[in-house]
Scaffold this motif. Structure first.
Motif, PDB file in Angstrom:
ATOM      1  N   ASN A   1      10.368  80.090  32.547  1.00 12.90           N
ATOM      2  CA  ASN A   1      11.169  79.974  33.777  1.00 12.90           C
ATOM      3  C   ASN A   1      12.673  79.846  33.497  1.00 12.90           C
ATOM      4  OD1 ASN A   1      11.336  77.389  32.870  1.00 12.90           O
ATOM      5  ND2 ASN A   1      10.274  76.436  34.609  1.00 12.90           N
ATOM      6  N   GLN A   2      13.053  79.911  32.208  1.00  7.49           N
ATOM      7  CA  GLN A   2      14.482  79.902  31.876  1.00  7.49           C
ATOM      8  C   GLN A   2      14.987  81.313  31.544  1.00  7.49           C
ATOM      9  OE1 GLN A   2      13.648  76.635  28.991  1.00  7.49           O
ATOM     10  NE2 GLN A   2      15.576  75.809  29.755  1.00  7.49           N
TER      11      GLN A   2
ATOM     12  N   ASP B   1      22.054  85.483  25.845  1.00  4.71           N
ATOM     13  CA  ASP B   1      22.608  84.548  26.827  1.00  4.71           C
ATOM     14  C   ASP B   1      24.069  84.950  27.047  1.00  4.71           C
ATOM     15  OD1 ASP B   1      22.260  81.132  27.481  1.00  4.71           O
ATOM     16  OD2 ASP B   1      24.203  82.138  27.619  1.00  4.71           O
TER      17      ASP B   1
ATOM     18  N   ASP C   1      16.108  84.870  33.018  1.00  4.96           N
ATOM     19  CA  ASP C   1      16.595  85.333  34.326  1.00  4.96           C
ATOM     20  C   ASP C   1      16.324  86.802  34.621  1.00  4.96           C
ATOM     21  OD1 ASP C   1      17.986  82.836  35.102  1.00  4.96           O
ATOM     22  OD2 ASP C   1      19.064  83.264  33.247  1.00  4.96           O
TER      23      ASP C   1
ATOM     24  N   VAL D   1      11.355  87.753  38.283  1.00  6.11           N
ATOM     25  CA  VAL D   1      12.745  88.029  37.889  1.00  6.11           C
ATOM     26  C   VAL D   1      12.973  89.545  37.911  1.00  6.11           C
ATOM     27  CG1 VAL D   1      13.025  85.950  36.452  1.00  6.11           C
ATOM     28  CG2 VAL D   1      12.138  88.070  35.411  1.00  6.11           C
TER      29      VAL D   1
ATOM     30  N   MET E   1      23.238  83.147  32.249  1.00  2.00           N
ATOM     31  CA  MET E   1      22.157  84.109  32.462  1.00  2.00           C
ATOM     32  C   MET E   1      21.522  84.517  31.134  1.00  2.00           C
ATOM     33  SD  MET E   1      22.482  88.020  33.747  1.00  2.00           S
ATOM     34  CE  MET E   1      23.022  87.739  35.423  1.00  2.00           C
ATOM     35  N   ARG E   2      20.183  84.513  31.121  1.00  7.60           N
ATOM     36  CA  ARG E   2      19.479  84.897  29.880  1.00  7.60           C
ATOM     37  C   ARG E   2      18.573  86.088  30.148  1.00  7.60           C
ATOM     38  NH1 ARG E   2      18.170  79.628  30.478  1.00  7.60           N
ATOM     39  NH2 ARG E   2      19.829  78.310  29.672  1.00  7.60           N
TER      40      ARG E   2
END
Ligand code: KG4
Ligand code: ZN
Length: 341
Positions: free
Chosen positions: A71-72, A19, A74, A104, A1-2
């Motif tokens: 999109n990376q 992260d 979270d 998100v 999870m970032r």
């Protein structure tokens, strides 16, 4: 999870990505110190406008440095308080808008809780329970921490915060705002014994602090003393020594009161090298433990916001809510508690 963290509570724009496996991926910081220097303190309107100018470029820089696409990410965490209303609104609005666009969750973070948890990003993090000494530009608090969100306020400053006392005293010594780090720097050349200042409120029971009288004592001494470099260094030394001794006396008293021997020192002033050295010596003598964040994570930064957001998100709090909320005054003790794992 970032988690992308956004800090805009005062005069620093901080953007970071944390992260949960790899740790801190990027920590972007833009300081407005030069902008406010001519005014001798932070001008709220100028601060908000500068956050507006810097926030998006810093988010772009954070994504670029960590080699991530939007999109990376979270979740997004932003500082919702305490702090300057206009400055907080910039981070809160941009954070909420991005979270909406990226679909998100968004997490409002308490700035003081983020300072308190910053040492947990280090390799050897503190375990609860512990006593926390929070020393920043706006706060001086002693808190018993038994879990995330389980904070019992034992004492706090009844007037100036420690950072504020450093900055005001530094101003009297001729340094630009915020002069705290500069005062500490010249104190290293100061000699013990030439001046001594009182340790405020240490002869009274309890855990509260008061630092405004100390600043007045320093002002009186400066008026009566020659204005050479060595005298300034001697005064800075005596001031810093009085502040640190006062903090040490109150920390020891609080540790004994709550029956713990584990101390966490955080907030901007915990970057102070002499404070860290003296607190470490004190805890070594007591056969206890003391924890700090690395100096760059002691002062305001986006990393502590991203980290705190991640801790709270993992516990499923709070639910995603795109209502933009900021709280210029927001006590740590009002936060909902989480079981710390
Ligand atoms: O936590 P912080 O970055 O911002 C607030 O949340 O207030 O703390 C800033 C305060 C300023 O008053 C600054 O002068 C002080 O921390 N500070 C220091 C040092 N580094 C930062 N005070 C004394 N010695 C330092 N090395
Ligand atoms: Zn702060």
């Amino acid at each position: 999870m970032r988690v992308l963290g956004i800090e805009t509570s005062c005069d620093e724009t901080g953007i970071a990505i944390y992260d949960d496996v790899l740790g801190l991926l990027t920590n972007q910081l833009y300081s407005q110190v030069k902008l406010h220097a001519d005014y001798g303190g932070v001008v709220p309107e100028l601060a908000s406008r500068d956050h507006v100018r810097k926030i998006i470029p810093l988010i772009q820089a954070a994504l670029k440095e960590s080699d991530l696409k939007s999109n990376q990410i979270d979740a997004i965490a932003y500082t919702a308080g305490p702090g300057l209303m206009g400055s907080l609104l910039v981070g809160a609005t941009v954070g909420s808008a991005l979270a909406f666009a990226w679909n998100v969750p968004v997490i409002p973070v308490n700035h003081m809780e983020a300072h308190l948890l910053a040492p947990m990003m280090e390799e050897n993090p503190p375990q609860v329970p512990f006593l926390a000494l929070l020393v920043s530009g706006g706060h001086t608090q002693l808190i018993k921490v038994t879990g995330i969100g389980n904070y019992k306020l034992l004492g706090e400053s009844i007037d100036d915060a420690v950072g504020e006392a450093f900055d005001k005293t530094a101003k009297l010594l001729g340094f630009d705002y915020p002069g705290g780090p500069m005062l500490s720097h010249i104190a290293k050349h100061g000699r013990p014994g030439r001046f001594t200042f009182p340790y405020p409120m240490t002869n009274r029971p309890g855990f509260d602090f008061s630092f405004s009288g100390l600043k007045t004592c320093v002002a009186n001494i400066i008026r009566k003393s020659p204005a050479d470099q060595l005298t300034r260094a001697d005064i800075a030394y005596a001031f810093e020594d009085a502040v640190i001794n006062t903090l040490m006396i109150k920390c020891q008293r609080a540790l004994e009161h709550i029956g713990l021997n584990r101390l966490v020192v955080s907030g901007g002033v915990s970057a102070n090298h002499t404070l860290r050295k003296r607190m470490s010596e004190m805890m070594q003598l007591r056969k206890g433990e003391v924890f700090y964040a690395c100096p760059t994570l002691c002062t305001d930064n986006g990393a502590m916001i991203a980290y705190t957001g991640m801790v709270r998100l993992k516990e499923n709090f709070p639910k995603t809510n795109f209502t933009v909320n900021v709280y210029p005054r927001w006590s740590l003790t009002e936060l909902p508690s989480l079981e710390y794992k």
